[in-house]
Design a protein around this motif. Structure first.
Motif, PDB file in Angstrom:
ATOM      1  N   GLU A  71       0.770  -0.982  -0.067  1.00  0.00           N
ATOM      2  CA  GLU A  71       0.119  -0.198   0.107  1.00  0.00           C
ATOM      3  C   GLU A  71       0.780   1.327  -0.025  1.00  0.00           C
ATOM      4  O   GLU A  71       0.526   2.223  -0.657  1.00  0.00           O
ATOM      5  N   ALA A  72       2.108   1.386   0.656  1.00  0.00           N
ATOM      6  CA  ALA A  72       2.719   2.379   0.821  1.00  0.00           C
ATOM      7  C   ALA A  72       3.259   2.541  -0.215  1.00  0.00           C
ATOM      8  O   ALA A  72       3.557   3.670  -0.881  1.00  0.00           O
ATOM      9  N   ALA A  73       3.987   1.640  -1.068  1.00  0.00           N
ATOM     10  CA  ALA A  73       4.618   1.807  -2.493  1.00  0.00           C
ATOM     11  C   ALA A  73       3.668   2.332  -3.379  1.00  0.00           C
ATOM     12  O   ALA A  73       4.018   3.139  -4.175  1.00  0.00           O
ATOM     13  N   ARG A  74       2.566   1.814  -3.368  1.00  0.00           N
ATOM     14  CA  ARG A  74       1.654   2.185  -4.692  1.00  0.00           C
ATOM     15  C   ARG A  74       1.000   3.561  -4.184  1.00  0.00           C
ATOM     16  O   ARG A  74       0.538   4.452  -5.083  1.00  0.00           O
ATOM     17  N   THR A  75       1.120   4.043  -2.739  1.00  0.00           N
ATOM     18  CA  THR A  75       0.467   5.351  -2.831  1.00  0.00           C
ATOM     19  C   THR A  75       1.487   6.461  -2.774  1.00  0.00           C
ATOM     20  O   THR A  75       1.352   7.359  -3.624  1.00  0.00           O
ATOM     21  N   ALA A  76       2.833   6.151  -2.473  1.00  0.00           N
ATOM     22  CA  ALA A  76       3.805   7.277  -2.601  1.00  0.00           C
ATOM     23  C   ALA A  76       5.004   6.987  -3.897  1.00  0.00           C
ATOM     24  O   ALA A  76       5.774   7.726  -4.056  1.00  0.00           O
ATOM     25  N   GLY A  77       4.939   5.558  -4.347  1.00  0.00           N
ATOM     26  CA  GLY A  77       6.003   5.283  -5.231  1.00  0.00           C
ATOM     27  C   GLY A  77       5.744   6.022  -6.524  1.00  0.00           C
ATOM     28  O   GLY A  77       4.438   6.090  -6.990  1.00  0.00           O
ATOM     29  N   ARG A  78       6.703   6.174  -7.234  1.00  0.00           N
ATOM     30  CA  ARG A  78       6.574   6.532  -8.750  1.00  0.00           C
ATOM     31  C   ARG A  78       6.474   5.248  -9.595  1.00  0.00           C
ATOM     32  O   ARG A  78       6.603   4.075  -9.411  1.00  0.00           O
ATOM     33  N   PRO A  79       6.115   5.672 -10.942  1.00  0.00           N
ATOM     34  CA  PRO A  79       5.961   4.411 -11.660  1.00  0.00           C
ATOM     35  C   PRO A  79       7.208   3.460 -11.795  1.00  0.00           C
ATOM     36  O   PRO A  79       8.185   4.328 -12.013  1.00  0.00           O
ATOM     37  N   ALA A  80       7.114   2.315 -11.761  1.00  0.00           N
ATOM     38  CA  ALA A  80       8.310   1.773 -11.902  1.00  0.00           C
ATOM     39  C   ALA A  80       9.151   1.624 -12.955  1.00  0.00           C
ATOM     40  O   ALA A  80      10.434   1.691 -12.838  1.00  0.00           O
ATOM     41  N   SER A  81       8.500   1.814 -14.251  1.00  0.00           N
ATOM     42  CA  SER A  81       9.185   1.989 -15.609  1.00  0.00           C
ATOM     43  C   SER A  81      10.155   3.349 -15.381  1.00  0.00           C
ATOM     44  O   SER A  81      11.287   3.325 -15.654  1.00  0.00           O
ATOM     45  N   ALA A  82       9.623   4.313 -14.913  1.00  0.00           N
ATOM     46  CA  ALA A  82      10.434   5.661 -14.627  1.00  0.00           C
ATOM     47  C   ALA A  82      11.099   5.428 -13.628  1.00  0.00           C
ATOM     48  O   ALA A  82      12.587   5.845 -13.892  1.00  0.00           O
ATOM     49  N   VAL A  83      11.215   4.882 -12.636  1.00  0.00           N
ATOM     50  CA  VAL A  83      12.146   4.563 -11.747  1.00  0.00           C
ATOM     51  C   VAL A  83      13.573   3.816 -12.217  1.00  0.00           C
ATOM     52  O   VAL A  83      14.411   3.941 -12.185  1.00  0.00           O
ATOM     53  N   VAL A  84      13.193   2.850 -12.995  1.00  0.00           N
ATOM     54  CA  VAL A  84      14.055   1.976 -13.557  1.00  0.00           C
ATOM     55  C   VAL A  84      15.034   2.457 -14.706  1.00  0.00           C
ATOM     56  O   VAL A  84      16.296   2.671 -14.478  1.00  0.00           O
ATOM     57  N   GLU A  85      14.348   3.356 -15.524  1.00  0.00           N
ATOM     58  CA  GLU A  85      15.194   4.269 -16.309  1.00  0.00           C
ATOM     59  C   GLU A  85      15.907   5.123 -15.656  1.00  0.00           C
ATOM     60  O   GLU A  85      17.001   5.283 -16.014  1.00  0.00           O
ATOM     61  N   GLU A  86      15.443   5.812 -14.584  1.00  0.00           N
ATOM     62  CA  GLU A  86      16.231   6.996 -14.039  1.00  0.00           C
ATOM     63  C   GLU A  86      17.419   6.267 -13.138  1.00  0.00           C
ATOM     64  O   GLU A  86      18.475   6.805 -13.025  1.00  0.00           O
ATOM     65  N   ILE A  87      17.323   5.240 -12.654  1.00  0.00           N
ATOM     66  CA  ILE A  87      18.443   4.558 -11.815  1.00  0.00           C
ATOM     67  C   ILE A  87      19.467   4.068 -12.999  1.00  0.00           C
ATOM     68  O   ILE A  87      20.631   4.249 -12.769  1.00  0.00           O
ATOM     69  N   THR A  88      18.759   3.375 -13.956  1.00  0.00           N
ATOM     70  CA  THR A  88      19.925   2.906 -15.178  1.00  0.00           C
ATOM     71  C   THR A  88      20.743   4.232 -15.705  1.00  0.00           C
ATOM     72  O   THR A  88      21.882   4.279 -15.796  1.00  0.00           O
ATOM     73  N   THR A  89      19.897   5.353 -15.857  1.00  0.00           N
ATOM     74  CA  THR A  89      20.589   6.617 -16.444  1.00  0.00           C
ATOM     75  C   THR A  89      21.601   7.114 -15.406  1.00  0.00           C
ATOM     76  O   THR A  89      22.553   7.471 -16.092  1.00  0.00           O
ATOM     77  N   ALA A  90      21.107   7.302 -14.176  1.00  0.00           N
ATOM     78  CA  ALA A  90      22.027   7.766 -13.162  1.00  0.00           C
ATOM     79  C   ALA A  90      23.375   6.921 -13.076  1.00  0.00           C
ATOM     80  O   ALA A  90      24.488   7.337 -12.864  1.00  0.00           O
ATOM     81  N   LEU A  91      23.280   5.706 -12.956  1.00  0.00           N
ATOM     82  CA  LEU A  91      24.531   4.692 -12.983  1.00  0.00           C
ATOM     83  C   LEU A  91      25.357   4.959 -14.131  1.00  0.00           C
ATOM     84  O   LEU A  91      26.422   5.085 -14.254  1.00  0.00           O
ATOM     85  N   ALA A  92      24.818   5.034 -15.215  1.00  0.00           N
ATOM     86  CA  ALA A  92      25.439   5.110 -16.720  1.00  0.00           C
ATOM     87  C   ALA A  92      26.220   6.442 -16.570  1.00  0.00           C
ATOM     88  O   ALA A  92      27.181   6.204 -16.949  1.00  0.00           O
ATOM     89  N   ALA A  93      25.648   7.499 -16.101  1.00  0.00           N
ATOM     90  CA  ALA A  93      26.357   8.796 -16.191  1.00  0.00           C
ATOM     91  C   ALA A  93      27.429   8.721 -15.023  1.00  0.00           C
ATOM     92  O   ALA A  93      28.567   9.244 -15.553  1.00  0.00           O
ATOM     93  N   ALA A  94      27.187   7.925 -14.055  1.00  0.00           N
ATOM     94  CA  ALA A  94      28.405   7.910 -13.104  1.00  0.00           C
ATOM     95  C   ALA A  94      29.588   7.062 -13.656  1.00  0.00           C
ATOM     96  O   ALA A  94      30.959   7.438 -13.558  1.00  0.00           O
TER      97      ALA A  94
END
Length: 246
Positions: A71-94
């Protein structure tokens, strides 16, 4: 000593950690993630994410570890696809900035991220860049092979005298992993004296040897024989053997 003469552990690193729904990296979904920029004489900074887990459920045993309910994840979390893209992009940038990725038990977190990327049609990290990875567990096991006791992040923090406030928080775990790697490199010239490309390649060999030893131990221990079949030898990413189930 000039910056060029300093060991790699005096330069910036990027820590990465996930909290997930399962211990199986092939099926686990990301709940939280953190990318931490650590070291190099700069303040530690981080970026964190909370995912809505893409409609999946967070089992009670996973909630007991990291504290997030479905419930907490669905209420406060962002779309999983966006999270995966952003994490991957942040790691690639590093990686593109020349930072090694510090990841405790790298095959788990990197495989979860890889499978999530494939699940959502995101270009996987290893298809974008070629990371140099530093895994505290592999490094510690190499430099202190016969030390008794556990090798969890909590165990390593205790051994190397590293604060771990809020264990199983992605941000805290990623930061602590970086600090442990720094302590190992500062203590062992055999680690800090290796160039990062060589150290990455050496960990591939060390991790395989360590996992072979674990597999053989399970195989000869009564009651644990079946566990041997589940020991994977690859590092730092488990190859994708089948289509990822959405």
């Amino acid at each position: 000593m000039s910056p060029r003469q300093l060991g790699w552990h005096y330069k910036p690193m990027a820590g990465f950690d996930l909290e997930t729904t399962s211990q199986d990296p092939e099926t686990a979904r990301i709940v939280t993630g953190a990318v931490v920029h650590y070291g190099g004489g700069r303040p530690t900074t981080n970026r964190t994410w909370l995912s809505d887990v893409g409609g999946a459920e967070i089992p009670a045993d996973a909630t007991a570890v990291h504290g997030f309910t479905t419930e907490a994840a669905r209420t406060a979390g962002r779309p999983a696809s966006a999270v995966v893209e952003e994490i991957t992009t942040a790691l690639a940038a590093a990686v593109e900035q020349g930072r090694p990725l510090v990841i405790m038990n790298a095959p788990y977190d990197l495989t979860v991220l890889d499978r999530e990327a494939r699940r959502y049609g995101v270009t996987p990290l290893f298809d974008r860049v070629s990371p140099r990875v530093l895994d505290p567990r592999v490094l510690d096991k190499h430099v202190s092979t016969f030390r008794p006791g556990g090798r969890t992040l909590t165990d390593l923090c205790r051994h190397y005298v590293v604060p771990l406030d809020g264990a199983h928080s992605s941000e805290a775990d990623a930061t602590a992993a970086c600090a442990v790697v720094w302590k190992i490199a500062n203590r062992y010239r055999s680690i800090s004296g290796r160039p990062l490309p060589r150290l990455h390649a050496d960990q591939v060999v060390w991790a395989r040897e360590q996992n072979e030893g674990l597999r053989d131990y399970f195989a000869r221990t009564p009651g644990k024989e079946a566990w041997a079949r589940g020991v994977r030898l690859e590092w730092p990413l488990l190859p994708c053997r089948a289509a990822v189930v959405s």
